[in-house]
Design an enzyme around this catalytic site. Structure first.
Site, PDB file in Angstrom:
ATOM      1  CB  CYS A 135      -0.979  -0.056   1.171  1.00 43.47           C
ATOM      2  SG  CYS A 135      -2.388   1.043   0.972  1.00 43.47           S
ATOM      3  CG  HIS A 175      -3.330  -3.691   3.401  1.00 45.94           C
ATOM      4  ND1 HIS A 175      -2.356  -3.025   4.114  1.00 45.94           N
ATOM      5  CD2 HIS A 175      -4.017  -2.736   2.727  1.00 45.94           C
ATOM      6  CE1 HIS A 175      -2.445  -1.721   3.883  1.00 45.94           C
ATOM      7  NE2 HIS A 175      -3.450  -1.523   3.042  1.00 45.94           N
ATOM      8  CD  GLU A 177      -0.612  -5.633   5.934  1.00 47.49           C
ATOM      9  OE1 GLU A 177      -0.492  -6.167   4.820  1.00 47.49           O
ATOM     10  OE2 GLU A 177      -0.979  -4.443   6.077  1.00 47.49           O
TER      11      GLU A 177
END
Lengths: 83, 231
Positions: free
Chosen positions: B86, B203, B205
């Site tokens: 990002c 994302h 994660e």
């Protein structure tokens, strides 16, 4: 000496902000406003009275940080020069 | 694999990255402050999501000039693994580690939702645990995720198999309707020519914890860890 760095979307690159602002203005009835472009205007106060030096410093700052050559273009405006 | 997560003022996914790598994937991980230059002993660097420097001037532009980034560029030049997620992807394009730029979304809206991504190929350290053509559901959360590169840059990226993820339909078709932000050729993630630097808007994660039901993001991070362990 005051120098202006004018940053605009590069030719041919879609400017969604400009388009949204144009549409909003047309909604307000400004039908004679055909195109709107949204960019940035950055004012630099420089410790020099030499226009050539001022221009050189401003260009270097633009190249190193102020504009992104992938999607933007810039112009340096010295005192007396207008948009 | 020892990881460093860079923290810029305004980063807000640094804890998520640290949690995914440390608690969930059981890797040693530490934070690296943006003014520090010490990457000693690290095998992988994450540039996390967020709004470094409030997105002033352009997303990622000012972070790209912070002291730690000089070291990250040198680390990448030595072949070290770098993942920009990002805002981290924006920083990577601003420093020139990856080509192109990320512009305002065409719809001018901040988009925060799960998106299906097609894995273009699994011949990279970032996708080795995925199948080619597999669809991963990973959330995006951005206002400037509209990837732009010139036609010739895009052709170069494709010719060298650098496009790793594209926005697609749930069935894996890459269509205009499946493109959330106007990215050229539906690009969601690319790597550099040498294959050690990844930039992606979604994302991974945020999709690592079994509690969150989806663990598709884990495949990306586990790919890197598995790759490292077999070196």
């Amino acid at each position: 000496m005051t120098v202006i760095v004018e940053i605009r979307p590069k030719e041919g690159i879609l400017d969604p902000q400009g388009r949204a602002v144009r549409n909003a203005l047309q909604t307000l009835g400004y039908n004679r406003i055909e195109e709107v472009e949204v960019g940035k205007l950055i004012r630099l106060e420089l410790q020099t009275d030499d226009p050539a030096e001022a221009k050189r410093i401003a260009e270097e700052a633009a190249e190193k940080l102020l504009y992104n050559s992938n999607v933007e273009q810039y112009r340096i405006l010295l005192p007396g020069e207008t948009l | 694999m020892k990881w460093g997560v860079v923290v810029f003022p305004g980063s807000n996914c640094d804890r998520d990255a640290e949690d995914a790598l440390g608690r969930i994937l059981q890797q040693p991980v530490r934070f690296v402050w943006h003014r520090d230059r010490d990457l000693e002993g690290l095998d992988g660097i994450v540039l996390p999501g967020g709004f470094s420097y409030g997105d002033y001037l352009r997303s990622g532009a000012i972070a790209g000039l912070s002291p730690v980034m000089e070291e990250v560029v040198a680390f990448a030049d030595r072949g070290g693994t770098v993942i920009g997620i990002c805002n981290g992807f924006q920083v990577l394009t601003e420093t020139g580690l990856l080509p192109g730029a990320l512009r305002r979304n065409t719809g001018l809206r901040f988009i925060c939702e799960d998106r299906p991504l097609r894995v273009e190929h699994n011949n990279s350290r970032f996708t080795g645990r995925c199948e080619t053509g597999e669809v991963l559901n990973i959330p995006v959360a951005h206002n400037e995720g509209n990837y732009y590169a010139t036609e010739s840059e895009l052709d170069e990226l494709e010719a060298h198999n650098q496009v790793l993820f594209r926005y697609c339909t749930p069935g894996g078709e890459v269509t205009e309707d499946a493109n959330p932000n106007g990215s050229t050729r539906n690009i969601a993630g690319i790597m550099n020519r040498s294959g050690n630097v990844l930039g992606m808007m979604p994302h991974p994660e945020r999709r690592c914890d079994p509690l969150l039901a989806h663990e598709d993001g884990r495949k990306v991070l586990e790919s890197v860890i598995r790759w490292f362990e077999t070196q």
